[in-house]
Design a protein around this motif. Structure first.
Motif, PDB file in Angstrom:
ATOM      1  N   ILE A 112       0.878  -1.168   0.000  1.00 40.00           N
ATOM      2  CA  ILE A 112       0.000   0.000   0.000  1.00 40.00           C
ATOM      3  C   ILE A 112       0.913   1.215   0.000  1.00 40.00           C
ATOM      4  CG2 ILE A 112      -1.678   1.324   1.324  1.00 40.00           C
ATOM      5  CD1 ILE A 112      -2.911  -1.233   2.234  1.00 40.00           C
ATOM      6  N   ILE A 113       0.812   2.001  -1.058  1.00 39.79           N
ATOM      7  CA  ILE A 113       1.676   3.170  -1.129  1.00 39.79           C
ATOM      8  C   ILE A 113       0.829   4.433  -1.200  1.00 39.79           C
ATOM      9  CG2 ILE A 113       3.574   1.910  -2.210  1.00 39.79           C
ATOM     10  CD1 ILE A 113       2.733   3.147  -4.876  1.00 39.79           C
ATOM     11  N   GLY A 114       1.480   5.532  -0.971  1.00 41.03           N
ATOM     12  CA  GLY A 114       0.772   6.810  -0.994  1.00 41.03           C
ATOM     13  C   GLY A 114       1.573   7.834  -0.226  1.00 41.03           C
ATOM     14  N   ALA A 115       1.361   9.096  -0.539  1.00 39.09           N
ATOM     15  CA  ALA A 115       2.111  10.156   0.121  1.00 39.09           C
ATOM     16  C   ALA A 115       1.714  10.239   1.595  1.00 39.09           C
ATOM     17  CB  ALA A 115       1.834  11.482  -0.577  1.00 39.09           C
ATOM     18  N   SER A 116       2.526  10.938   2.382  1.00 41.07           N
ATOM     19  CA  SER A 116       2.172  11.160   3.787  1.00 41.07           C
ATOM     20  C   SER A 116       0.853  11.913   3.838  1.00 41.07           C
ATOM     21  CB  SER A 116       3.258  11.989   4.478  1.00 41.07           C
ATOM     22  OG  SER A 116       4.486  11.315   4.384  1.00 41.07           O
ATOM     23  N   GLY A 117      -0.025  11.476   4.707  1.00 37.69           N
ATOM     24  CA  GLY A 117      -1.315  12.145   4.829  1.00 37.69           C
ATOM     25  C   GLY A 117      -2.329  11.681   3.815  1.00 37.69           C
ATOM     26  N   SER A 118      -1.985  10.634   3.044  1.00 38.55           N
ATOM     27  CA  SER A 118      -2.920  10.141   2.038  1.00 38.55           C
ATOM     28  C   SER A 118      -4.021   9.283   2.665  1.00 38.55           C
ATOM     29  CB  SER A 118      -2.171   9.324   1.002  1.00 38.55           C
ATOM     30  OG  SER A 118      -1.572   8.207   1.630  1.00 38.55           O
ATOM     31  N   GLY A 119      -3.774   8.856   3.906  1.00 34.83           N
ATOM     32  CA  GLY A 119      -4.777   8.028   4.589  1.00 34.83           C
ATOM     33  C   GLY A 119      -4.390   6.567   4.672  1.00 34.83           C
ATOM     34  N   LYS A 120      -3.187   6.229   4.218  1.00 34.31           N
ATOM     35  CA  LYS A 120      -2.837   4.806   4.236  1.00 34.31           C
ATOM     36  C   LYS A 120      -2.584   4.303   5.654  1.00 34.31           C
ATOM     37  CE  LYS A 120       2.135   5.023   3.033  1.00 34.31           C
ATOM     38  NZ  LYS A 120       2.384   6.298   3.661  1.00 34.31           N
ATOM     39  N   SER A 121      -2.054   5.156   6.513  1.00 34.99           N
ATOM     40  CA  SER A 121      -1.845   4.726   7.902  1.00 34.99           C
ATOM     41  C   SER A 121      -3.174   4.467   8.604  1.00 34.99           C
ATOM     42  CB  SER A 121      -1.067   5.780   8.682  1.00 34.99           C
ATOM     43  OG  SER A 121       0.303   5.624   8.431  1.00 34.99           O
ATOM     44  N   THR A 122      -4.133   5.345   8.384  1.00 35.65           N
ATOM     45  CA  THR A 122      -5.458   5.162   8.980  1.00 35.65           C
ATOM     46  C   THR A 122      -6.094   3.867   8.471  1.00 35.65           C
ATOM     47  OG1 THR A 122      -5.710   7.549   9.106  1.00 35.65           O
ATOM     48  CG2 THR A 122      -7.707   6.246   9.340  1.00 35.65           C
ATOM     49  N   LEU A 123      -5.916   3.623   7.171  1.00 38.41           N
ATOM     50  CA  LEU A 123      -6.450   2.390   6.582  1.00 38.41           C
ATOM     51  C   LEU A 123      -5.832   1.170   7.268  1.00 38.41           C
ATOM     52  CD1 LEU A 123      -8.208   1.132   4.353  1.00 38.41           C
ATOM     53  CD2 LEU A 123      -6.216   1.216   2.853  1.00 38.41           C
ATOM     54  N   MET A 124      -4.497   1.212   7.437  1.00 39.93           N
ATOM     55  CA  MET A 124      -3.811   0.102   8.110  1.00 39.93           C
ATOM     56  C   MET A 124      -4.352  -0.071   9.527  1.00 39.93           C
ATOM     57  SD  MET A 124      -1.486  -1.349   6.167  1.00 39.93           S
ATOM     58  CE  MET A 124      -0.066  -2.013   7.011  1.00 39.93           C
ATOM     59  N   LYS A 125      -4.544   1.054  10.220  1.00 36.93           N
ATOM     60  CA  LYS A 125      -5.028   0.985  11.606  1.00 36.93           C
ATOM     61  C   LYS A 125      -6.423   0.375  11.686  1.00 36.93           C
ATOM     62  CE  LYS A 125      -2.287   4.608  13.762  1.00 36.93           C
ATOM     63  NZ  LYS A 125      -2.234   6.046  14.054  1.00 36.93           N
ATOM     64  N   MET A 126      -7.213   0.590  10.663  1.00 42.39           N
ATOM     65  CA  MET A 126      -8.551   0.000  10.693  1.00 42.39           C
ATOM     66  C   MET A 126      -8.506  -1.509  10.481  1.00 42.39           C
ATOM     67  SD  MET A 126     -11.341   2.673   9.227  1.00 42.39           S
ATOM     68  CE  MET A 126     -10.505   3.302   7.796  1.00 42.39           C
ATOM     69  N   PHE A 127      -7.439  -1.965   9.803  1.00 42.34           N
ATOM     70  CA  PHE A 127      -7.279  -3.412   9.621  1.00 42.34           C
ATOM     71  C   PHE A 127      -7.134  -4.119  10.964  1.00 42.34           C
ATOM     72  CE2 PHE A 127      -5.315  -2.914   5.119  1.00 42.34           C
ATOM     73  CZ  PHE A 127      -6.591  -2.958   4.568  1.00 42.34           C
ATOM     74  N   TYR A 128      -6.401  -3.487  11.888  1.00 42.51           N
ATOM     75  CA  TYR A 128      -6.231  -4.168  13.184  1.00 42.51           C
ATOM     76  C   TYR A 128      -7.007  -3.504  14.316  1.00 42.51           C
ATOM     77  CZ  TYR A 128      -2.247  -0.876  13.861  1.00 42.51           C
ATOM     78  OH  TYR A 128      -1.440   0.223  13.972  1.00 42.51           O
ATOM     79  N   ARG A 129      -8.018  -2.753  13.918  1.00 47.39           N
ATOM     80  CA  ARG A 129      -8.993  -2.190  14.869  1.00 47.39           C
ATOM     81  C   ARG A 129      -8.331  -1.283  15.919  1.00 47.39           C
ATOM     82  NH1 ARG A 129     -11.372  -0.576  18.511  1.00 47.39           N
ATOM     83  NH2 ARG A 129     -13.480  -0.994  19.268  1.00 47.39           N
ATOM     84  N   MET A 189       1.859  -4.546   3.159  1.00 46.28           N
ATOM     85  CA  MET A 189       2.953  -3.702   3.603  1.00 46.28           C
ATOM     86  C   MET A 189       2.761  -2.285   3.090  1.00 46.28           C
ATOM     87  SD  MET A 189       6.978  -4.425   3.012  1.00 46.28           S
ATOM     88  CE  MET A 189       8.207  -3.143   2.963  1.00 46.28           C
ATOM     89  N   ALA A 190       2.628  -1.370   4.063  1.00 43.12           N
ATOM     90  CA  ALA A 190       2.572   0.041   3.689  1.00 43.12           C
ATOM     91  C   ALA A 190       4.005   0.550   3.626  1.00 43.12           C
ATOM     92  CB  ALA A 190       1.783   0.825   4.737  1.00 43.12           C
ATOM     93  N   THR A 191       4.361   1.236   2.565  1.00 41.53           N
ATOM     94  CA  THR A 191       5.762   1.649   2.434  1.00 41.53           C
ATOM     95  C   THR A 191       5.936   2.895   1.572  1.00 41.53           C
ATOM     96  OG1 THR A 191       7.987   0.852   1.921  1.00 41.53           O
ATOM     97  CG2 THR A 191       6.224   0.190   0.427  1.00 41.53           C
ATOM     98  N   HIS A 192       7.093   3.508   1.736  1.00 46.21           N
ATOM     99  CA  HIS A 192       7.511   4.610   0.882  1.00 46.21           C
ATOM    100  C   HIS A 192       8.689   4.189   0.024  1.00 46.21           C
ATOM    101  CE1 HIS A 192       5.052   7.788   2.435  1.00 46.21           C
ATOM    102  NE2 HIS A 192       5.401   7.521   3.679  1.00 46.21           N
ATOM    103  N   ASP A 193       9.129   2.934   0.227  1.00 43.77           N
ATOM    104  CA  ASP A 193      10.398   2.506  -0.349  1.00 43.77           C
ATOM    105  C   ASP A 193      10.229   2.091  -1.815  1.00 43.77           C
ATOM    106  OD1 ASP A 193      12.841   1.187  -0.971  1.00 43.77           O
ATOM    107  OD2 ASP A 193      13.195   0.963   1.192  1.00 43.77           O
ATOM    108  N   ARG A 194      10.599   3.006  -2.687  1.00 44.91           N
ATOM    109  CA  ARG A 194      10.471   2.801  -4.125  1.00 44.91           C
ATOM    110  C   ARG A 194      11.195   1.540  -4.597  1.00 44.91           C
ATOM    111  NH1 ARG A 194       9.717   7.243  -7.830  1.00 44.91           N
ATOM    112  NH2 ARG A 194       9.556   8.438  -5.908  1.00 44.91           N
ATOM    113  N   GLU A 195      12.418   1.381  -4.098  1.00 48.98           N
ATOM    114  CA  GLU A 195      13.257   0.280  -4.586  1.00 48.98           C
ATOM    115  C   GLU A 195      12.645  -1.089  -4.297  1.00 48.98           C
ATOM    116  OE1 GLU A 195      17.794  -1.269  -4.120  1.00 48.98           O
ATOM    117  OE2 GLU A 195      17.326   0.731  -3.321  1.00 48.98           O
ATOM    118  N   ILE A 196      12.126  -1.214  -3.093  1.00 44.61           N
ATOM    119  CA  ILE A 196      11.528  -2.498  -2.701  1.00 44.61           C
ATOM    120  C   ILE A 196      10.337  -2.821  -3.593  1.00 44.61           C
ATOM    121  CG2 ILE A 196      10.236  -3.664  -0.861  1.00 44.61           C
ATOM    122  CD1 ILE A 196      12.016  -2.190   1.132  1.00 44.61           C
TER     123      ILE A 196
END
Lengths: 231, 301
Positions: free
Chosen positions: A35-52, A194-201
């Motif tokens: 799961i990729i996206g800029a900071s503040g795109s909402g991906k962290s919140t999405l991840m947090k909802m996965f584990y309640r 996996m939420a990440t910013h790592d382009r290479e990976i």
């Protein structure tokens, strides 16, 4: 079969900001997706909802048959036992040894002592840290600490492993080591998000990539690279 | 079996965590220690005042003087009638004849003996008496009045005014010490609960991680509660030792009396052990209550 199904998943914080706005998502068993996206795109919140850690404001998310959004506080542990979670900052207990940090996740299930030991050593072997079981977290390198965290996340054989920027604090070489460990785990049948910013990976692995932008799924590639985001 | 293992692990973790968070544990323990010492002093004082009051009350005796020329028959009739009065402690009634009082007086000093020996037979001016104790001291006055109405009674002495004053004073002391002890226990509970809250606040991360790896709220709380139990128990050690040795020393050095032979102290055994159990109980309960209250705060998202 779908392991995760999100329908119209929305999260609006009390401050009024909508972090996730109607996400529809299906993730199959055994998938490895970024799961990729800029900071503040909402991906962290999405991840947090996965584990309640966050409750959706509306919509629903079902993981392995459990309606996660509907879980009451006292029942949160039910979903947490089915998924492993890895964080950028490892979240290890500083005062416990490597072994104890991992064993802890088994002990809470009330398993027998030799079962705790067997599972713990197995998980630590899988991440290649069996020789460091007596060390304390601050005696380890960042990469090693993250591997301990991964061992703790997988020790109970979860169906799903959530990784929230697991390589965010690590150098490129160490990051690749971590990803290799994750690939090994995935090859054994565990679904990994996996939420990440790592382009290479992302580019190297050529797996499914979900791009989140402004709280929505902007793009979803089955065999994507980070560059698609730019295009 | 599973639950049993979880309990065992909680006990182990609880004990370990006392050592691992040593400085904060010391803070909690010393807080419990100091307050329990004050509680111990208050309990020792209040029990002793209570005991002393009870002893004094027991000693209050009305002396019923009878007419000098009373016959034996009249005496036994009178005794029966006194015993019929509801508030009279029938077991305690004692009759002292003229002769016995005379002998008692003679024993007290040689001068008296010389004087009294010169009295001729039948010339004894002393009066026979009944020593009467009552069941309810607050009704002493009306009981005395009733006895006074009986035939053959000349006068009754019971330290009028003085007794009533003593009784009200002691009742007041008893009540005040009780309130002080109760207030102290409440203050202690509050203090300890807040100190433990402080120690748990610093372990928010620990609780957060426990939740993340799927520990149920009950399992998260249990080690903390057990830790609180141990902190309470450890905090009670010095107050208990102080009670046992301090009170025994105090008792022995005053030979069981305070200021005057009337004020008798409670004998150390088993009193000090009872107080010790009370102290340990307060420490444990308050420790457990404090930590369980403190963790609950972190179990809500």
């Amino acid at each position: 079969m779908d392991l995760i199904r999100a329908r119209n998943l929305t999260k609006t914080y009390k401050t009024g900001t909508t972090a996730v706005a109607g996400v529809n998502l299906k993730i199959k068993k055994g998938e490895f997706c970024f799961i990729i996206g800029a900071s503040g795109s909402g991906k962290s919140t999405l991840m947090k909802m996965f584990y309640r850690e966050e409750k959706p404001t509306s919509g629903e998310i079902i993981i392995g048959g459990i309606n996660v959004g509907k879980l009451r506080n006292g029942n949160v542990y039910k979903i947490r036992r089915k998924i492993g979670i890895v964080f950028q900052d490892y979240k290890l207990l500083e005062k416990l040894t490597v072994f104890e940090n991992v064993a802890f996740a088994v002990e809470i299930l009330g398993e027998k002592k030799n079962e705790v030991r067997r599972k713990t050593l197995e998980a630590l072997e899988l991440v290649g840290l069996k020789h460091k079981i007596k060390s304390l977290p601050n005696q380890l390198s960042g990469g090693e600490q993250q591997r301990v965290a991964i061992a703790r996340a997988i020790v109970n054989g979860p169906k799903l492993l959530l990784c929230d920027e697991p390589t965010g604090n690590l150098d490129p070489d160490t990051s690749m080591e971590i990803v290799k460990v994750l690939e090994d785990i995935n090859s054994l049948g565990t679904t990994i998000i996996m939420a990440t910013h790592d382009r290479e990976i992302v580019n190297r692995l050529q797996r499914r990539v979900i791009l989140i932008d402004e709280g929505k799924v902007a793009k979803d590639f089955t065999k994507g690279t980070y560059d698609h985001e730019v295009i | 079996m599973k639950l049993f293992r979880l309990f065992g692990r909680s006990i182990r973790d609880g004990i370990k965590s006392v050592g691992r968070n040593f400085s904060l544990s010391i803070a909690s323990i010393s807080c419990i220690t100091i307050t329990l010492i004050i509680v111990a002093l208050a309990i020792l004082t209040s029990y002793n005042v209570d005991n002393f009051t009870r002893l004094i009350k027991k000693d209050v005796t009305a002396v019923v003087f009878l007419k000098s020329d009373i016959t034996d028959e009249e005496v036994s009739n009178l005794e029966k009638k006194i015993k019929e009065i509801p508030n009279v402690d029938t077991e305690s009634i004692e009759f002292e004849s003229k002769q016995k009082i005379l002998e008692d007086f003679k024993d007290t000093s040689e001068v008296l003996q010389n004087i009294m020996s010169s009295w001729e037979e039948g010339e004894n001016p002393l009066k026979p008496t009944f020593l009467v104790k009552v069941l309810d001291l607050t009704k002493l006055k009306s009981t005395v009045n009733e006895i006074n109405k009986l035939d053959g009674v000349e006068v009754i002495k019971y330290g009028e005014g003085m007794v009533e004053k003593l009784i009200t004073t002691f009742d007041m002391i008893e009540r005040i010490t009780f309130i002080v002890v109760l207030a102290l226990i409440f203050v202690t509970a509050f203090l300890i609960s807040n100190t433990i809250k402080l120690t748990i606040s610093s372990r928010k991360r620990e609780i957060e991680i426990m939740r993340l790896v799927g520990a149920s709220n009950f399992f998260i709380r249990l080690p903390f509660i057990i830790e609180g139990l141990f902190l309470g128990l450890l905090g009670a050690i010095i107050p208990i030792a102080g009670t046992i040795y301090g009170y025994s020393f105090f008792y022995n050095s005053f030979e069981g009396k305070l200021f005057s032979p009337i004020i008798r102290l409670i004998e150390p055994s088993p009193f000090i052990y009872l107080v010790s159990i009370i102290l340990a109980g307060i420490g444990i309960l308050v420790g457990m209550f404090g930590s369980s209250r403190a963790v609950r705060k972190f179990l809500k998202i």
